[in-house]
Design an enzyme around this catalytic site. Sequence first.
Site, PDB file in Angstrom:
ATOM      1  N   GLU A 121     -19.950 -14.844 -91.726  1.00  0.00           N
ATOM      2  CA  GLU A 121     -19.883 -16.224 -91.366  1.00  0.00           C
ATOM      3  C   GLU A 121     -19.156 -17.183 -92.563  1.00  0.00           C
ATOM      4  O   GLU A 121     -19.232 -16.475 -93.874  1.00  0.00           O
ATOM      5  CB  GLU A 121     -20.789 -16.719 -90.908  1.00  0.00           C
ATOM      6  N   GLU A 133     -17.398  -6.623 -84.894  1.00  0.00           N
ATOM      7  CA  GLU A 133     -16.612  -5.691 -84.402  1.00  0.00           C
ATOM      8  C   GLU A 133     -15.144  -5.774 -84.960  1.00  0.00           C
ATOM      9  O   GLU A 133     -14.589  -4.408 -85.146  1.00  0.00           O
ATOM     10  CB  GLU A 133     -16.428  -5.859 -82.766  1.00  0.00           C
ATOM     11  N   CYS A 193     -12.595  -9.995 -79.841  1.00  0.00           N
ATOM     12  CA  CYS A 193     -12.949  -8.630 -80.380  1.00  0.00           C
ATOM     13  C   CYS A 193     -12.322  -7.880 -79.355  1.00  0.00           C
ATOM     14  O   CYS A 193     -11.923  -6.571 -79.523  1.00  0.00           O
ATOM     15  CB  CYS A 193     -14.353  -8.643 -80.602  1.00  0.00           C
TER      16      CYS A 193
HETATM   17  N1  THU Z   1     -20.413 -12.385 -83.004  1.00  0.00           N
HETATM   18  C1  THU Z   1     -20.100 -11.021 -83.478  1.00  0.00           C
HETATM   19  O1  THU Z   1     -20.092 -10.636 -84.392  1.00  0.00           O
HETATM   20  N2  THU Z   1     -19.695 -10.402 -82.431  1.00  0.00           N
HETATM   21  C2  THU Z   1     -19.526 -10.963 -81.211  1.00  0.00           C
HETATM   22  O2  THU Z   1     -19.052 -10.110 -80.368  1.00  0.00           O
HETATM   23  C3  THU Z   1     -20.082 -12.042 -80.654  1.00  0.00           C
HETATM   24  C4  THU Z   1     -20.229 -13.001 -81.907  1.00  0.00           C
HETATM   25  C5  THU Z   1     -21.016 -13.010 -84.291  1.00  0.00           C
HETATM   26  C6  THU Z   1     -19.918 -14.126 -84.697  1.00  0.00           C
HETATM   27  C7  THU Z   1     -20.669 -15.367 -85.256  1.00  0.00           C
HETATM   28  O3  THU Z   1     -21.186 -14.600 -86.548  1.00  0.00           O
HETATM   29  C8  THU Z   1     -22.213 -14.901 -84.624  1.00  0.00           C
HETATM   30  O4  THU Z   1     -22.100 -13.945 -83.925  1.00  0.00           O
HETATM   31  C9  THU Z   1     -22.499 -16.323 -83.485  1.00  0.00           C
HETATM   32  O5  THU Z   1     -21.491 -16.466 -82.731  1.00  0.00           O
END
Ligand code: THU
Length: 207
Positions: free
Chosen positions: A81, A92, A132
């Site tokens: 993040e 992903e 993704c």
């Molecule tokens: N997130 C993922 O890593 N993969 C997903 O398919 C859904 C969301 C992460 C993005 C963000 O850092 C956190 O989950 C909350 O949305």
Amino acid sequence: MEIKSKRLHLHTNQGLNTMKEIKLEINIEARNYNELTEEDRKLVDAACKATQRSYAPYSHFSVGAAALLENGVVVTGSNQENAAYPSGLCAERTTLFYANSQYPDQAVKTLAIAARTEQDFLDTPIPPCGACRQVLLETEKRFGKPMRILLYSKSDIYIMEGVSALLPLSFDGDYFNNELIPSFFIKVTYARTGICVRMYSFIRTYA
Ligand code: THU
């Protein structure tokens, strides 16, 4: 072992009986951890472990992914993040972009995904976000081989045999190059107005 299937209705046109109704069916296999093959279990373990390397100070939602490449190498990644939110990236995409940049000639056989809150792993399988899914599709198409997907949870683990189960009716690069030719047309005359409309249906041609 339980087989779950979800049915997606694209459109239903009850008013006009000349319109086609298209139904797409997707199949998802749901197994518990002990019912997985050893190879799948290892990959799910790697995805769970990858959640520990997530950088999620804003959402506190840690996602991990593990990609098994054709040469046997396992590449992992996690969500990263950023204070400027859109600059972060999902687990992903982090994983697949790393795999594709380090091993550009290796297809991804299977991708496992796991997610946890600060308390625990999720009770229901984590579905990848829309962006993704599009990247999963591109990776699958790039190598021309189905990419299996494992969505982990503490109860069910969903197994999909290819990306089309996650992204039916998808957009891909084929649309840039392939000529669209009309395959047939349907003439519809609206009874009340007498207005005649010709509707063309197109098929894609493959060179
Ligand atoms: N997130 C993922 O890593 N993969 C997903 O398919 C859904 C969301 C992460 C993005 C963000 O850092 C956190 O989950 C909350 O949305």
